[in-house]
Design a protein around this motif. Structure first.
Motif, PDB file in Angstrom:
ATOM      1  N   ILE A   1       0.355  -1.012   0.245  1.00 62.48           N
ATOM      2  CA  ILE A   1       0.211   0.151   0.127  1.00 62.48           C
ATOM      3  C   ILE A   1       0.966   1.453  -0.353  1.00 62.48           C
ATOM      4  O   ILE A   1      -0.061   2.469  -0.763  1.00 62.48           O
ATOM      5  N   CYS A   2       2.495   1.172   0.166  1.00 61.07           N
ATOM      6  CA  CYS A   2       3.179   2.176   0.713  1.00 61.07           C
ATOM      7  C   CYS A   2       3.400   3.028  -0.461  1.00 61.07           C
ATOM      8  O   CYS A   2       3.384   4.469  -0.829  1.00 61.07           O
ATOM      9  N   ASP A   3       2.941   2.146  -2.281  1.00 60.70           N
ATOM     10  CA  ASP A   3       3.129   2.709  -3.399  1.00 60.70           C
ATOM     11  C   ASP A   3       2.695   2.994  -3.702  1.00 60.70           C
ATOM     12  O   ASP A   3       2.798   3.929  -4.768  1.00 60.70           O
ATOM     13  N   TYR A   4       1.302   3.838  -3.126  1.00 60.06           N
ATOM     14  CA  TYR A   4      -0.288   3.888  -3.827  1.00 60.06           C
ATOM     15  C   TYR A   4      -1.098   5.227  -3.063  1.00 60.06           C
ATOM     16  O   TYR A   4      -1.874   5.527  -3.373  1.00 60.06           O
ATOM     17  N   HIS A   5      -0.070   5.422  -1.532  1.00 57.38           N
ATOM     18  CA  HIS A   5      -0.989   6.726  -1.131  1.00 57.38           C
ATOM     19  C   HIS A   5       0.072   6.908  -0.693  1.00 57.38           C
ATOM     20  O   HIS A   5       1.123   6.990  -0.735  1.00 57.38           O
ATOM     21  N   SER A   6      -0.077   8.111  -0.641  1.00 60.01           N
ATOM     22  CA  SER A   6       1.118   9.432   0.711  1.00 60.01           C
ATOM     23  C   SER A   6       0.974   9.055   2.052  1.00 60.01           C
ATOM     24  O   SER A   6       0.270   8.692   2.562  1.00 60.01           O
ATOM     25  N   SER A   7       2.556   9.676   2.918  1.00 64.84           N
ATOM     26  CA  SER A   7       2.397   9.383   3.424  1.00 64.84           C
ATOM     27  C   SER A   7       1.753  10.999   4.662  1.00 64.84           C
ATOM     28  O   SER A   7       1.696  11.660   3.703  1.00 64.84           O
ATOM     29  N   VAL A   8       1.896  10.592   6.052  1.00 66.31           N
ATOM     30  CA  VAL A   8       1.536  11.824   6.379  1.00 66.31           C
ATOM     31  C   VAL A   8       2.679  12.889   5.440  1.00 66.31           C
ATOM     32  O   VAL A   8       2.193  14.102   5.217  1.00 66.31           O
ATOM     33  N   GLN A   9       4.089  12.631   5.717  1.00 63.73           N
ATOM     34  CA  GLN A   9       4.734  13.524   5.406  1.00 63.73           C
ATOM     35  C   GLN A   9       4.693  14.409   3.715  1.00 63.73           C
ATOM     36  O   GLN A   9       4.576  15.636   3.251  1.00 63.73           O
ATOM     37  N   GLU A  10       3.910  13.062   2.804  1.00 63.78           N
ATOM     38  CA  GLU A  10       3.541  13.670   1.774  1.00 63.78           C
ATOM     39  C   GLU A  10       2.502  14.264   1.636  1.00 63.78           C
ATOM     40  O   GLU A  10       2.346  15.601   0.679  1.00 63.78           O
ATOM     41  N   ALA A  11       0.877  14.189   2.686  1.00 64.89           N
ATOM     42  CA  ALA A  11       0.102  14.482   1.799  1.00 64.89           C
ATOM     43  C   ALA A  11       0.227  16.276   2.345  1.00 64.89           C
ATOM     44  O   ALA A  11      -0.054  17.128   2.203  1.00 64.89           O
ATOM     45  N   ALA A  12       1.471  16.643   3.606  1.00 66.76           N
ATOM     46  CA  ALA A  12       1.695  17.645   4.418  1.00 66.76           C
ATOM     47  C   ALA A  12       1.967  18.754   3.649  1.00 66.76           C
ATOM     48  O   ALA A  12       2.444  19.565   2.802  1.00 66.76           O
ATOM     49  N   ALA A  13       3.401  18.012   2.677  1.00 66.03           N
ATOM     50  CA  ALA A  13       3.887  18.468   1.507  1.00 66.03           C
ATOM     51  C   ALA A  13       3.252  19.225   0.114  1.00 66.03           C
ATOM     52  O   ALA A  13       3.620  19.655  -0.420  1.00 66.03           O
ATOM     53  N   THR A  14       2.026  18.364   0.015  1.00 67.39           N
ATOM     54  CA  THR A  14       0.982  19.189  -1.763  1.00 67.39           C
ATOM     55  C   THR A  14       0.533  19.653  -0.286  1.00 67.39           C
ATOM     56  O   THR A  14       0.159  20.622  -0.955  1.00 67.39           O
ATOM     57  N   ALA A  15       0.009  19.850   0.757  1.00 68.64           N
ATOM     58  CA  ALA A  15      -0.010  21.056   1.400  1.00 68.64           C
ATOM     59  C   ALA A  15       0.368  22.134   1.503  1.00 68.64           C
ATOM     60  O   ALA A  15      -0.087  23.159   0.877  1.00 68.64           O
ATOM     61  N   ASN A  16       1.568  21.998   1.350  1.00 69.01           N
ATOM     62  CA  ASN A  16       2.384  23.137   1.449  1.00 69.01           C
ATOM     63  C   ASN A  16       2.785  23.715  -0.235  1.00 69.01           C
ATOM     64  O   ASN A  16       2.513  24.757   0.193  1.00 69.01           O
ATOM     65  N   ARG A  17       3.242  22.934  -0.468  1.00 65.61           N
ATOM     66  CA  ARG A  17       3.527  23.096  -2.600  1.00 65.61           C
ATOM     67  C   ARG A  17       1.623  24.163  -3.284  1.00 65.61           C
ATOM     68  O   ARG A  17       2.281  24.938  -3.086  1.00 65.61           O
ATOM     69  N   ALA A  18       0.355  23.479  -2.487  1.00 65.26           N
ATOM     70  CA  ALA A  18      -0.609  24.133  -3.089  1.00 65.26           C
ATOM     71  C   ALA A  18      -0.647  25.380  -2.220  1.00 65.26           C
ATOM     72  O   ALA A  18      -1.825  26.357  -2.389  1.00 65.26           O
ATOM     73  N   GLY A  19      -0.381  25.739  -1.185  1.00 64.38           N
ATOM     74  CA  GLY A  19      -0.317  26.609  -0.543  1.00 64.38           C
ATOM     75  C   GLY A  19      -1.680  26.952   0.201  1.00 64.38           C
ATOM     76  O   GLY A  19      -2.595  27.869   0.608  1.00 64.38           O
ATOM     77  N   VAL A  20      -2.500  25.612   0.377  1.00 61.95           N
ATOM     78  CA  VAL A  20      -3.473  25.348   2.096  1.00 61.95           C
ATOM     79  C   VAL A  20      -3.188  26.372   2.566  1.00 61.95           C
ATOM     80  O   VAL A  20      -2.282  26.392   3.684  1.00 61.95           O
ATOM     81  N   ALA A  21      -4.734  26.610   3.263  1.00 59.58           N
ATOM     82  CA  ALA A  21      -4.665  26.819   4.951  1.00 59.58           C
ATOM     83  C   ALA A  21      -4.749  25.976   6.170  1.00 59.58           C
ATOM     84  O   ALA A  21      -4.026  25.934   7.138  1.00 59.58           O
ATOM     85  N   THR A  22      -5.118  25.292   5.468  1.00 61.20           N
ATOM     86  CA  THR A  22      -5.726  23.746   7.229  1.00 61.20           C
ATOM     87  C   THR A  22      -5.255  22.659   6.369  1.00 61.20           C
ATOM     88  O   THR A  22      -6.573  22.226   5.202  1.00 61.20           O
ATOM     89  N   LEU A  23      -4.548  21.499   7.146  1.00 57.47           N
ATOM     90  CA  LEU A  23      -4.439  20.477   6.364  1.00 57.47           C
ATOM     91  C   LEU A  23      -5.357  19.651   7.096  1.00 57.47           C
ATOM     92  O   LEU A  23      -5.028  19.395   8.289  1.00 57.47           O
ATOM     93  N   VAL A  24      -6.201  18.956   6.828  1.00 54.34           N
ATOM     94  CA  VAL A  24      -7.188  17.700   7.158  1.00 54.34           C
ATOM     95  C   VAL A  24      -6.605  16.636   7.000  1.00 54.34           C
ATOM     96  O   VAL A  24      -6.837  16.114   5.579  1.00 54.34           O
TER      97      VAL A  24
END
Length: 280
Positions: free
Chosen positions: A214-237
């Motif tokens: 499952i690791c190769d087709y899901h985002s880790s906590v850090q990867e999801a957070a990095a997506t939020a950072n790149r996109a410039g979102v206000a809140t990550l849920v």
């Protein structure tokens, strides 16, 4: 202002405390159910929402844990709607959705036949309006706009994310995906990003290869957070936790996300609510 409720924060593994993946978004008097994992209608009932009150069902992809309660949603909406000419349920999902809905109704064919035979006011099967899409605007009514873009959950394909905009505020629901440019673009500048997360640092140590996979087709906590950072979102849920968060370890998950994202971070058990405010 939109409101997010994490109806189900679980995974394919049954958990007595977590329903299957499902998120409720309420905006401008409209109610959107994003995915329908196991137990979703029971969780929705806990926040005063019934199947008949849904404006639309939005499906990110067709993995079993995300559509486990599709039949329950279709049948329950049908039998609890007492309008003489009920509106079809809009169902918006990736290509393949129409086939799954048709097969689900066929599986419940005996039940549907019994009810039509028994109730004079039920004269036709559950009405639904399926729209398959991979990108573009799919909803624009009464102050709410919904846009879709592809995500990357291969070999599950196609998969999509949703951006719901209302009153100047925006909520993006990523579904299951690895980081990808199309999700970054969909989430750009959003007020909230709801993203599934797994702890790869834990899952990779499983003795079962099928679990490691499952690791190769899901985002880790850090990867999801990095997506939020790149996109410039206000809140990550964060939601759809694998493995389930052990009580008392919430701050550990939050700290992992904070290594990649400096904005507001939300996580919680089923029925956790997040009010989304537009940035001015």
């Amino acid at each position: 202002m939109p409101e997010i409720t994490l109806l189900g924060t679980g995974s394919p593994i049954p958990d007595p405390n977590r329903a299957g993946p499902s998120t409720l978004v309420r905006a401008d008097g409209q109610v959107f159910l994003v995915d329908c994992g196991r137990g979703v209608l029971q969780r929705a009932a806990a926040v005063g929402v019934g199947a008949g009150g849904l404006s639309a069902l939005l499906l990110t992809h067709l993995h079993s844990d995300h559509i486990a309660e599709l039949g329950d949603v279709l049948i329950t909406r049908w039998v609890t709607n007492f309008a003489p000419d009920p509106e079809p349920l809009p169902i918006i999902g990736p290509p393949g959705t129409a086939e799954v809905v048709e097969a689900t109704l066929k599986a419940f064919g005996h039940d549907i036949g019994y009810r039509i035979a028994h109730h004079d006011d039920l004269t036709a099967p559950p009405p639904q309006d399926v729209r398959e899409c991979t990108e573009g605007t799919v909803w624009h009514r009464d102050g709410v706009t919904i846009r879709v873009a592809p995500t990357d959950h291969r070999p599950v394909a196609p998969t999509i994310g949703f951006r719901i905009e209302s009153g100047g505020a925006s909520v993006v629901l990523a579904g299951d995906t690895v980081p990808c440019d199309s999700l970054d673009e969909l989430a750009a500048g959003a007020d909230a990003l709801v993203h599934t997360v797994i702890r790869k640092d834990i899952v990779t140590h499983s003795p079962q290869q099928r679990i490691k996979d499952i690791c190769d087709y899901h985002s880790s906590v850090q990867e999801a957070a990095a997506t939020a950072n790149r996109a410039g979102v206000a809140t990550l849920v964060m939601t759809h936790y694998v493995p389930a968060i052990v009580p008392g370890q919430e701050e550990q998950w939050r700290a992992l996300a904070a290594t990649e994202f400096g904005g507001h971070i939300e996580l919680g058990d089923d029925l956790h609510r997040v009010e989304v405010h537009a940035r001015h």
